[in-house]
Motif scaffolding. Structure first.
Motif, PDB file in Angstrom:
ATOM      1  N   ALA A   1      18.852   4.459   2.933  1.00  0.00           N
ATOM      2  CA  ALA A   1      17.630   5.139   3.357  1.00  0.00           C
ATOM      3  C   ALA A   1      16.416   4.284   2.985  1.00  0.00           C
ATOM      4  O   ALA A   1      16.487   3.466   2.052  1.00  0.00           O
ATOM      5  CB  ALA A   1      17.540   6.495   2.672  1.00  0.00           C
ATOM      6  N   PRO A   2      15.295   4.427   3.684  1.00  0.00           N
ATOM      7  CA  PRO A   2      14.112   3.619   3.377  1.00  0.00           C
ATOM      8  C   PRO A   2      13.646   3.802   1.934  1.00  0.00           C
ATOM      9  O   PRO A   2      13.522   4.924   1.450  1.00  0.00           O
ATOM     10  CB  PRO A   2      13.066   4.153   4.361  1.00  0.00           C
ATOM     11  CG  PRO A   2      13.856   4.712   5.493  1.00  0.00           C
ATOM     12  CD  PRO A   2      15.093   5.297   4.862  1.00  0.00           C
TER      13      PRO A   2
ATOM     14  N   THR B   1       8.839  -1.189   1.344  1.00  0.00           N
ATOM     15  CA  THR B   1       8.958  -2.607   1.698  1.00  0.00           C
ATOM     16  C   THR B   1       8.650  -3.451   0.467  1.00  0.00           C
ATOM     17  O   THR B   1       7.838  -3.072  -0.370  1.00  0.00           O
ATOM     18  CB  THR B   1       8.014  -2.986   2.849  1.00  0.00           C
ATOM     19  OG1 THR B   1       6.668  -2.603   2.512  1.00  0.00           O
ATOM     20  CG2 THR B   1       8.438  -2.319   4.138  1.00  0.00           C
TER      21      THR B   1
ATOM     22  N   ASN C   1      19.057  -3.791   7.860  1.00  0.00           N
ATOM     23  CA  ASN C   1      18.436  -2.928   6.864  1.00  0.00           C
ATOM     24  C   ASN C   1      17.736  -3.751   5.789  1.00  0.00           C
ATOM     25  O   ASN C   1      16.681  -3.362   5.284  1.00  0.00           O
ATOM     26  CB  ASN C   1      19.468  -1.996   6.239  1.00  0.00           C
ATOM     27  CG  ASN C   1      18.898  -0.612   5.944  1.00  0.00           C
ATOM     28  OD1 ASN C   1      17.700  -0.374   6.107  1.00  0.00           O
ATOM     29  ND2 ASN C   1      19.742   0.292   5.504  1.00  0.00           N
TER      30      ASN C   1
ATOM     31  N   ALA D   1      14.491  -4.803   7.309  1.00  0.00           N
ATOM     32  CA  ALA D   1      13.562  -3.680   7.406  1.00  0.00           C
ATOM     33  C   ALA D   1      12.886  -3.366   6.071  1.00  0.00           C
ATOM     34  O   ALA D   1      11.801  -2.759   6.056  1.00  0.00           O
ATOM     35  CB  ALA D   1      14.294  -2.441   7.912  1.00  0.00           C
ATOM     36  N   HIS D   2      13.497  -3.776   4.970  1.00  0.00           N
ATOM     37  CA  HIS D   2      12.924  -3.508   3.648  1.00  0.00           C
ATOM     38  C   HIS D   2      12.033  -4.639   3.139  1.00  0.00           C
ATOM     39  O   HIS D   2      11.544  -4.566   2.005  1.00  0.00           O
ATOM     40  CB  HIS D   2      14.037  -3.228   2.641  1.00  0.00           C
ATOM     41  CG  HIS D   2      14.537  -1.808   2.688  1.00  0.00           C
ATOM     42  ND1 HIS D   2      15.447  -1.383   3.629  1.00  0.00           N
ATOM     43  CD2 HIS D   2      14.220  -0.719   1.939  1.00  0.00           C
ATOM     44  CE1 HIS D   2      15.686  -0.090   3.449  1.00  0.00           C
ATOM     45  NE2 HIS D   2      14.956   0.334   2.440  1.00  0.00           N
TER      46      HIS D   2
END
Length: 245
Positions: free
Chosen positions: A99-100, A103, A128, A131-132
């Motif tokens: 899960a997020p 960043t 993923n 995305a982080h």
């Protein structure tokens, strides 16, 4: 992959003393590839019991978050945090389904990508991770060496033996390695070629991929001598990889 580390439990607590995992070799190479983290935010994946997660904080990172698929490993990491609070957050998750968490300036992973169970799983992991990261951020991993040779030196004196390693491994092929701690244990993972790593990482959005062979620190040379390390340096089981977002 979570099950094998949940079951290994206490056997993993002393594997960082093995020559192959020492600060003179693995740690030296990993932190050289990573560079300074002072004042930066870091997401540490496949963090295990937090060995490198704590070092990242000690090196001045402003925020450090650790993630591992194994509940047992995260329990151990949280115990360390309770005993010596550093302000590190820990989460249990498969990186592919994570899960997020925000960043970060850097994402790190010491032994992760070779646990991908399929090309699709590997791509989901890499997406993923991407995305982080903040724009311009870096993903630095220490990973199984796609160029490891079954015909090269494979000595137990470094603390690891590749078991029945094929001369021409195929993508996705099951690989096993024995770690020679006081209570020896075996880990299982998948082989992915350099080409597959690079195609997948680029598809996930990364560029400027830089592979780095392990190096022994000057302290390690003084401690054991250059000749001791040479066989491993000629045929390392793991290498560093730095990827830019």
């Amino acid at each position: 992959m979570s099950a094998q580390y949940d079951q290994l439990g206490e056997k993993l607590t002393n594997w960082d003393v093995l020559p192959v995992r020492s600060e003179y070799l693995e740690g030296h190479t990993f932190f050289k590839a990573l560079g300074s983290v002072k004042g930066r935010t870091v997401l540490d994946l496949a963090c295990g019991d937090g060995l490198y997660t704590r070092q990242l904080k000690a090196r001045g990172a402003s925020r450090v978050v650790g993630v591992d698929i194994s509940e047992e490993m995260i329990r151990s990491a949280r115990r360390h945090e309770e005993e010596q609070p550093l302000g590190i957050e820990y989460h249990v998750s498969d990186v592919a389904d994570m899960a997020p968490l925000g960043t970060f300036d850097c994402v790190t992973a010491v032994y992760l990508l070779h646990y991908a169970q399929s090309p699709e799983h590997l791509l989901r992991m890499c997406r993923n991770i991407h995305a982080h990261l903040k724009p311009g951020g870096s993903f630095v991993t220490y990973a199984f060496n796609p160029g490891f040779s079954a015909r090269g030196p494979n000595s137990t004196r470094y603390g690891i033996t590749m078991l029945d390693f094929p001369e021409s491994p195929r993508d996705g092929q099951a690989i096993s390695a024995e770690l020679h701690t006081k209570s020896p244990f075996t880990i299982h993972f998948s082989y992915w070629s350099q080409g597959t790593h690079e195609r997948t990482l680029r598809e996930a959005g990364f560029h400027t991929l830089t592979w780095m062979r392990p190096e022994c620190s000057p302290e390690g040379v003084v401690r054991a001598g250059r000749e001791f390390w040479q066989d491993y340096l000629d045929n390392p089981h793991a290498v560093a990889l730095r990827c830019e977002r």
